[in-house]
Write a protein that holds these residues in place. Structure first.
Motif, PDB file in Angstrom:
ATOM      1  N   ARG A 176     -42.909  53.675  59.663  1.00  0.00           N
ATOM      2  CA  ARG A 176     -42.953  53.979  58.205  1.00  0.00           C
ATOM      3  C   ARG A 176     -44.143  55.129  58.146  1.00  0.00           C
ATOM      4  O   ARG A 176     -45.054  54.939  58.872  1.00  0.00           O
ATOM      5  CB  ARG A 176     -42.964  53.126  57.209  1.00  0.00           C
ATOM      6  CG  ARG A 176     -41.751  52.110  57.378  1.00  0.00           C
ATOM      7  CD  ARG A 176     -41.516  51.352  56.172  1.00  0.00           C
ATOM      8  NE  ARG A 176     -42.970  50.716  55.635  1.00  0.00           N
ATOM      9  CZ  ARG A 176     -43.324  50.268  54.604  1.00  0.00           C
ATOM     10  NH1 ARG A 176     -42.348  49.970  53.633  1.00  0.00           N
ATOM     11  NH2 ARG A 176     -44.218  49.333  54.449  1.00  0.00           N
ATOM     12  N   ARG A 179     -48.995  54.492  54.671  1.00  0.00           N
ATOM     13  CA  ARG A 179     -49.173  54.323  53.121  1.00  0.00           C
ATOM     14  C   ARG A 179     -50.521  54.540  52.557  1.00  0.00           C
ATOM     15  O   ARG A 179     -51.394  54.643  53.348  1.00  0.00           O
ATOM     16  CB  ARG A 179     -49.156  52.514  52.624  1.00  0.00           C
ATOM     17  CG  ARG A 179     -48.077  51.761  53.246  1.00  0.00           C
ATOM     18  CD  ARG A 179     -46.808  52.087  52.654  1.00  0.00           C
ATOM     19  NE  ARG A 179     -45.991  53.179  53.452  1.00  0.00           N
ATOM     20  CZ  ARG A 179     -44.772  53.536  53.195  1.00  0.00           C
ATOM     21  NH1 ARG A 179     -44.260  52.783  52.071  1.00  0.00           N
ATOM     22  NH2 ARG A 179     -44.045  54.287  53.740  1.00  0.00           N
ATOM     23  N   ARG A 194     -45.674  58.032  41.017  1.00  0.00           N
ATOM     24  CA  ARG A 194     -44.423  57.330  41.008  1.00  0.00           C
ATOM     25  C   ARG A 194     -43.661  57.805  39.928  1.00  0.00           C
ATOM     26  O   ARG A 194     -42.246  58.036  39.874  1.00  0.00           O
ATOM     27  CB  ARG A 194     -44.671  55.941  40.935  1.00  0.00           C
ATOM     28  CG  ARG A 194     -45.210  55.412  42.263  1.00  0.00           C
ATOM     29  CD  ARG A 194     -45.255  53.792  42.125  1.00  0.00           C
ATOM     30  NE  ARG A 194     -46.104  53.363  41.170  1.00  0.00           N
ATOM     31  CZ  ARG A 194     -47.493  53.033  41.440  1.00  0.00           C
ATOM     32  NH1 ARG A 194     -47.784  53.178  42.729  1.00  0.00           N
ATOM     33  NH2 ARG A 194     -48.267  52.484  40.578  1.00  0.00           N
ATOM     34  N   ARG A 300     -39.188  61.489  48.029  1.00  0.00           N
ATOM     35  CA  ARG A 300     -39.232  60.066  48.600  1.00  0.00           C
ATOM     36  C   ARG A 300     -39.027  60.074  49.859  1.00  0.00           C
ATOM     37  O   ARG A 300     -38.078  60.457  50.295  1.00  0.00           O
ATOM     38  CB  ARG A 300     -38.226  59.313  47.529  1.00  0.00           C
ATOM     39  CG  ARG A 300     -38.100  57.862  47.949  1.00  0.00           C
ATOM     40  CD  ARG A 300     -37.018  57.328  46.984  1.00  0.00           C
ATOM     41  NE  ARG A 300     -37.600  57.064  45.589  1.00  0.00           N
ATOM     42  CZ  ARG A 300     -38.469  56.333  45.398  1.00  0.00           C
ATOM     43  NH1 ARG A 300     -38.729  55.340  46.201  1.00  0.00           N
ATOM     44  NH2 ARG A 300     -39.169  56.211  43.892  1.00  0.00           N
ATOM     45  N   TYR A 301     -39.874  59.110  50.487  1.00  0.00           N
ATOM     46  CA  TYR A 301     -39.969  58.890  52.098  1.00  0.00           C
ATOM     47  C   TYR A 301     -39.267  57.528  52.218  1.00  0.00           C
ATOM     48  O   TYR A 301     -38.690  57.509  53.460  1.00  0.00           O
ATOM     49  CB  TYR A 301     -41.070  58.898  52.715  1.00  0.00           C
ATOM     50  CG  TYR A 301     -41.598  60.388  52.616  1.00  0.00           C
ATOM     51  CD1 TYR A 301     -41.403  61.473  53.528  1.00  0.00           C
ATOM     52  CD2 TYR A 301     -42.395  61.152  51.531  1.00  0.00           C
ATOM     53  CE1 TYR A 301     -41.827  62.806  53.682  1.00  0.00           C
ATOM     54  CE2 TYR A 301     -42.806  62.444  51.504  1.00  0.00           C
ATOM     55  CZ  TYR A 301     -42.458  63.293  52.438  1.00  0.00           C
ATOM     56  OH  TYR A 301     -42.796  64.519  52.392  1.00  0.00           O
ATOM     57  N   ASP A 302     -39.369  56.810  51.520  1.00  0.00           N
ATOM     58  CA  ASP A 302     -38.662  55.566  51.876  1.00  0.00           C
ATOM     59  C   ASP A 302     -38.514  54.594  50.524  1.00  0.00           C
ATOM     60  O   ASP A 302     -38.565  55.389  49.347  1.00  0.00           O
ATOM     61  CB  ASP A 302     -39.216  54.611  52.826  1.00  0.00           C
ATOM     62  CG  ASP A 302     -40.637  54.250  52.488  1.00  0.00           C
ATOM     63  OD1 ASP A 302     -41.172  53.952  51.239  1.00  0.00           O
ATOM     64  OD2 ASP A 302     -41.644  54.329  53.138  1.00  0.00           O
ATOM     65  N   GLU A 303     -38.022  53.384  50.196  1.00  0.00           N
ATOM     66  CA  GLU A 303     -37.857  52.791  49.336  1.00  0.00           C
ATOM     67  C   GLU A 303     -38.926  52.479  48.241  1.00  0.00           C
ATOM     68  O   GLU A 303     -38.959  52.329  46.963  1.00  0.00           O
ATOM     69  CB  GLU A 303     -37.277  51.384  49.421  1.00  0.00           C
ATOM     70  CG  GLU A 303     -38.164  50.283  50.074  1.00  0.00           C
ATOM     71  CD  GLU A 303     -38.466  50.615  51.612  1.00  0.00           C
ATOM     72  OE1 GLU A 303     -39.152  49.795  52.241  1.00  0.00           O
ATOM     73  OE2 GLU A 303     -37.572  51.605  52.124  1.00  0.00           O
ATOM     74  N   GLU A 304     -40.149  52.937  48.772  1.00  0.00           N
ATOM     75  CA  GLU A 304     -41.451  52.588  47.927  1.00  0.00           C
ATOM     76  C   GLU A 304     -42.284  53.721  47.954  1.00  0.00           C
ATOM     77  O   GLU A 304     -43.479  53.861  47.118  1.00  0.00           O
ATOM     78  CB  GLU A 304     -42.187  51.379  48.248  1.00  0.00           C
ATOM     79  CG  GLU A 304     -42.691  51.347  49.724  1.00  0.00           C
ATOM     80  CD  GLU A 304     -43.334  50.141  50.206  1.00  0.00           C
ATOM     81  OE1 GLU A 304     -44.354  50.323  50.933  1.00  0.00           O
ATOM     82  OE2 GLU A 304     -42.897  48.988  49.649  1.00  0.00           O
TER      83      GLU A 304
END
Length: 315
Positions: A176, A179, A194, A300-304
């Protein structure tokens, strides 16, 4: 031990013995250096290594001892002196699934200095083949060759070179993207991201805008602040193009047209006057230029994970 285990052990022992049989056999015979030892190569080596030893310049110059292997390399054309035995050994390991190779280490012994004009000759031997080893790269075998380098029949040095021939381990799941580090000083910025809003801090005492977010104003020192939302317009102030090393976590979504390859990381000057580091997307990396207009977008790169990036605006 049951019959199956006994049979497997016998097979492993037979395979190990087959590999060990190559120890002591020649790997290269009557090899010669493609070029004599020469001053230009010595100069390039010393410049690359930052080595200013005066022994490597002038009419009585010698070659740096650590260049020993440089005079025996085959170049892009490969080695013409390799033996059939060495090629057979590598082919056997390929057949066993050890299709990948990586150099692991080398050892050198220096007997006499090499000087410009020396014509180098060499022979190599398969010195050892290890038992099966398990590494982070995968399971395989270490193969060590020893090369004796000579000038006019006199030994000048010995070079031991070790490789790992291995079966690549199963790849880990796709990494991933890293972060962001969120703390009490920048949490408001990431909350805005966000919500697809790029928020800039503004000092309520002197109205100075600042980015990245800080606990206090670096102009007047006041600690009170509010925010303004960036318009999203900006220009490329400076940039670099990332070629190597590749980072698996940075996917093709960073690249123009969704293709893998180099990508541009830029310092963007926003219309409000502050600067932010981000990716330039939507244009080929080699078309990015200082002064290029860009426009904010959120990806958006993943679900979060949502990140602000900047779309290049074609001239």
């Amino acid at each position: 031990m049951d019959d199956v285990a006994v049979a497997e052990t016998a097979v492993d022992d037979a395979w190990a013995a087959r590999l060990k049989a190559y120890e002591g056999r020649p790997a290269a015979v009557a090899g010669v250096g493609r070029d004599p030892v020469n001053a230009p190569m010595i100069r390039h080596w010393c410049e690359a290594m930052g080595d200013t030893n005066p022994a490597y310049t002038g009419p009585d110059a010698i070659a740096p001892p650590t260049m020993l292997q440089a005079w025996t390399m085959g170049g892009l054309g490969g080695h013409t002196s390799r033996t059939r035995a060495y090629e057979e050994l590598l082919a056997l390991l390929d057949e066993a699934g050890c299709t990948a190779v990586v150099a692991t280490d080398c050892e050198q012994e220096y007997v006499r200095p090499l000087r410009p004009g020396d014509e180098v000759a060499f022979d190599s031997v398969i010195e050892s083949v290890s038992g099966r080893k398990t590494t982070k790269l995968g399971t395989g075998y270490f193969v060590t060759t020893r090369t004796d380098v000579r000038v006019d029949g006199e030994l000048a040095g010995t070079h031991r070179f070790r490789i790992l021939k291995y079966a690549p381990a199963h790849r880990k799941p796709k990494e991933r993207r890293p972060r962001p580090v969120i703390n009490r000083d920048n949490a408001g910025f990431w909350e805005g991201v966000r919500e697809h809003r790029l928020l800039i801090q503004r000092c309520t005492a002197c109205a100075t805008l600042r980015f990245p977010w800080l606990p206090g104003c670096n102009t007047c020192g006041a600690q009170e602040w509010d925010t303004v939302e960036a318009s999203g317009e900006g220009t490329v102030f400076s940039y670099v193009v990332m070629h190597h090393p590749p980072f698996p976590a940075f996917t093709a979504s960073d690249h123009a047209a969704g293709t893998a390859g180099p990508y541009a990381v830029a310092l963007i000057e926003l219309a409000e006057g502050v600067r932010i580091v981000s990716n330039v997307v939507g244009v080929p990396y080699d078309k990015v230029r200082v002064g290029m207009p860009v426009r904010l977008e959120f990806r958006r790169y993943d679900e979060e994970l949502v990140l602000p990036v900047f779309q290049g605006v074609a001239a």
